[in-house]
Design a protein around this motif. Structure first.
Motif, PDB file in Angstrom:
ATOM      1  N   UNK A  54      -7.540   6.648  -6.656  1.00 38.17           N
ATOM      2  CA  UNK A  54      -8.555   5.838  -7.344  1.00 38.17           C
ATOM      3  C   UNK A  54      -9.493   5.210  -6.324  1.00 38.17           C
ATOM      4  N   UNK A  55      -8.912   4.604  -5.280  1.00 43.64           N
ATOM      5  CA  UNK A  55      -9.731   3.998  -4.227  1.00 43.64           C
ATOM      6  C   UNK A  55     -10.561   5.058  -3.522  1.00 43.64           C
ATOM      7  N   UNK A 107     -10.130  -0.278   3.444  1.00 48.17           N
ATOM      8  CA  UNK A 107      -8.807   0.115   3.919  1.00 48.17           C
ATOM      9  C   UNK A 107      -7.805   0.070   2.777  1.00 48.17           C
ATOM     10  N   UNK A 108      -6.863   0.974   2.830  1.00 55.89           N
ATOM     11  CA  UNK A 108      -5.633   0.917   2.053  1.00 55.89           C
ATOM     12  C   UNK A 108      -4.593   0.349   3.010  1.00 55.89           C
ATOM     13  N   UNK A 109      -3.955  -0.747   2.673  1.00 53.31           N
ATOM     14  CA  UNK A 109      -3.085  -1.357   3.677  1.00 53.31           C
ATOM     15  C   UNK A 109      -2.059  -0.358   4.200  1.00 53.31           C
ATOM     16  N   UNK A 168      -6.005  -2.321  -8.818  1.00 52.00           N
ATOM     17  CA  UNK A 168      -6.913  -1.525  -8.009  1.00 52.00           C
ATOM     18  C   UNK A 168      -8.357  -1.661  -8.482  1.00 52.00           C
ATOM     19  N   UNK A 169      -8.591  -1.746  -9.775  1.00 48.62           N
ATOM     20  CA  UNK A 169      -9.962  -1.858 -10.262  1.00 48.62           C
ATOM     21  C   UNK A 169     -10.538  -3.243  -9.961  1.00 48.62           C
ATOM     22  N   UNK A 170      -9.687  -4.270  -9.970  1.00 46.09           N
ATOM     23  CA  UNK A 170     -10.151  -5.605  -9.576  1.00 46.09           C
ATOM     24  C   UNK A 170     -10.547  -5.602  -8.105  1.00 46.09           C
ATOM     25  N   UNK A 171      -9.772  -4.915  -7.275  1.00 47.91           N
ATOM     26  CA  UNK A 171     -10.153  -4.816  -5.855  1.00 47.91           C
ATOM     27  C   UNK A 171     -11.481  -4.075  -5.711  1.00 47.91           C
ATOM     28  N   UNK A 172     -11.646  -2.970  -6.419  1.00 48.93           N
ATOM     29  CA  UNK A 172     -12.896  -2.213  -6.333  1.00 48.93           C
ATOM     30  C   UNK A 172     -14.084  -3.045  -6.797  1.00 48.93           C
ATOM     31  N   UNK A 174      -7.283  -3.066   0.448  1.00 50.66           N
ATOM     32  CA  UNK A 174      -6.578  -3.057  -0.820  1.00 50.66           C
ATOM     33  C   UNK A 174      -5.083  -3.250  -0.562  1.00 50.66           C
ATOM     34  N   UNK A 175      -4.515  -4.270  -1.192  1.00 49.08           N
ATOM     35  CA  UNK A 175      -3.111  -4.644  -0.985  1.00 49.08           C
ATOM     36  C   UNK A 175      -2.570  -5.061  -2.346  1.00 49.08           C
ATOM     37  N   UNK A 176      -1.641  -4.281  -2.899  1.00 51.37           N
ATOM     38  CA  UNK A 176      -1.244  -4.497  -4.290  1.00 51.37           C
ATOM     39  C   UNK A 176       0.247  -4.685  -4.506  1.00 51.37           C
TER      40      UNK A 176
END
Length: 435
Positions: free
Chosen positions: A214-215, A200-202, A174-178, A152-154
């Protein structure tokens, strides 16, 4: 599938004349100690349980030998962005196949690929997870066990928008990544049992505070979760200025610290950070050759282990692909900063290289009943290892001493000369001399 090992180095102990039997998935289902060598079994001499590479960015391999003149992590990062901008699914499949083959040849039997090059350079999506499945294809071809740590990279930094060079790393939110992660999980479940999906959270630089929990809360509890943590002092300074918390403190406040979390680098930590990570039972993945190459600093490995943190190692930017040198670098860093030898003894190094890495990736410990039949045979009488006690070989061997590698009960072999030539062609064709 059956493999007989004359001398098995596993879990910090020496086991003699061990016969391991695996089922069709390559999982060990039976072990016999003191066994005579069966004629129908693959026979190894001195072998260790397979090494797990806890942190890799495969495409960084193209920067080896091109970025070592001067500068800092931040100037190196600009060259890395340029390389990332040239990847396509087909190009990445070809390059990653060679990089993963180099890993297997060196003795890594599993790899956690920290993957964030998701989309086209303008940020639009490829169809059908093309970049992710390119890495899956590469691992299957190379014969390595893969945990794809979809990242996840935002954001472009704390409180900063994405830069143009970062657009391809990011999803719409974040929801699009999920949503994309869950869709990818369903696809990967249909592939080889040697490939699994992690997350991963970057970093706290690239994932805003409100997205961290959230993740963490939306992912299944069994999924390994990784994050770059405090690699640079600038990250700590930005986090303190924006949130009033260190990166570790922020993760603790958002409920992200847990045994399934692996923090990568963990270089610049406060005593309170170390204590928090220990209470959580997290894993710290050190990448000593990268941390030295980029001038990052030396992290508090001994203090983390004493606090209850599990240690693992990884190759990160793949400037060096050698599990032995990562383990040796871990102890060397401890000696340099403490001026004391034996801070991490060889028995502990064996566990870090194998058991710790597999724990970071959410994989069972290898070469045991219920775990993968993954082994690395090493030459105990090379010019480097001759005279070494078996348990002290993490401080004498290198990847050059690897004789044979077994993944899932089957021998995996790549010709080093052909592999080197293919890597040279791929890197030259893809990224040319200006990178």
């Amino acid at each position: 599938m059956r493999v007989w090992v004359d001398t098995l180095l596993r879990g910090g102990e020496v086991h003699r004349r061990v016969l391991l039997e695996a089922d069709e998935t390559g999982t060990v289902v039976a072990e016999h100690t003191g066994s005579d060598r069966p004629t129908d079994a693959l026979a190894l001499g001195v072998a260790s349980a397979g090494f797990a590479n806890g942190h890799s960015h495969a495409f960084h391999r193209v920067l080896r030998g091109r970025t070592h003149v001067s500068g800092s992590f931040w100037t190196w990062r600009e060259l890395m962005y340029r390389a990332a901008g040239r990847l396509t699914p087909d190009r990445y499949r070809d390059l990653a196949t060679l990089v993963f083959a180099e890993m297997v040849t060196a003795g890594w039997t599993s790899v956690g690929e920290f993957h964030y090059v998701h989309h086209r350079p303008d940020g639009t999506a490829y169809p059908a997870h093309a970049m992710e499945l390119a890495l899956v294809d590469a691992a299957e071809t190379a014969g390595i066990r893969l945990v794809l740590l979809d990242t996840c990279y935002l954001a472009g930094g704390i409180g900063q928008p994405l830069g143009p060079e970062q657009r391809r790393f990011a999803d719409a939110g974040v929801h699009a990544w999920l949503d994309r992660w869950h869709d990818l999980q369903a696809l990967i479940a249909q592939r080889s049992p040697r490939v699994t999906l992690g997350a991963a959270l970057h970093s706290v630089r690239a994932v805003p505070r409100e997205a961290l929990s959230v993740v963490n809360d939306a992912l299944p509890g069994t999924v390994p979760l990784h994050i770059h943590l405090s690699e640079q002092t600038a990250e700590n300074e930005d986090s303190l200025a924006h949130y009033g918390l260190t990166p570790t403190g922020l993760l603790e406040a958002e409920g992200v610290l847990s045994p399934r979390l692996s923090v990568v680098h963990a270089t610049h930590l406060s005593p309170a950070d170390i204590a928090a990570l220990g209470r959580a039972g997290a894993t710290a993945v050190f990448c000593p050759t990268t941390e030295a190459d980029l001038g990052d600093g030396i992290g508090p490995a001994r203090e983390l282990a004493d606090a209850g943190v599990v240690l693992a190692v990884g190759s990160d930017q793949n400037a060096i692909v050698d599990p032995w040198l990562e383990l040796r670098g871990l102890e060397a860093g401890e000696r340099l900063r403490s001026r004391t030898r034996g801070r991490i003894d060889p028995v502990e190094l064996w566990r870090i290289g194998s058991d710790g890495g597999h724990r970071a990736l959410g994989l069972p410990e290898p070469a045991r009943v219920g775990g993968p039949l993954d082994l690395v045979e090493v030459d105990p009488r090379s010019v480097r290892t001759a005279g070494s006690a078996a348990m002290q070989m993490p401080l004498s061997a290198t990847a050059s001493d690897v004789r044979r590698v077994v993944v899932g009960g089957a021998q995996v072999a790549h010709d080093p000369v052909e592999l080197g030539a293919a890597l040279d062609r791929s890197i030259t064709e893809l990224f040319e001399e200006d990178v």
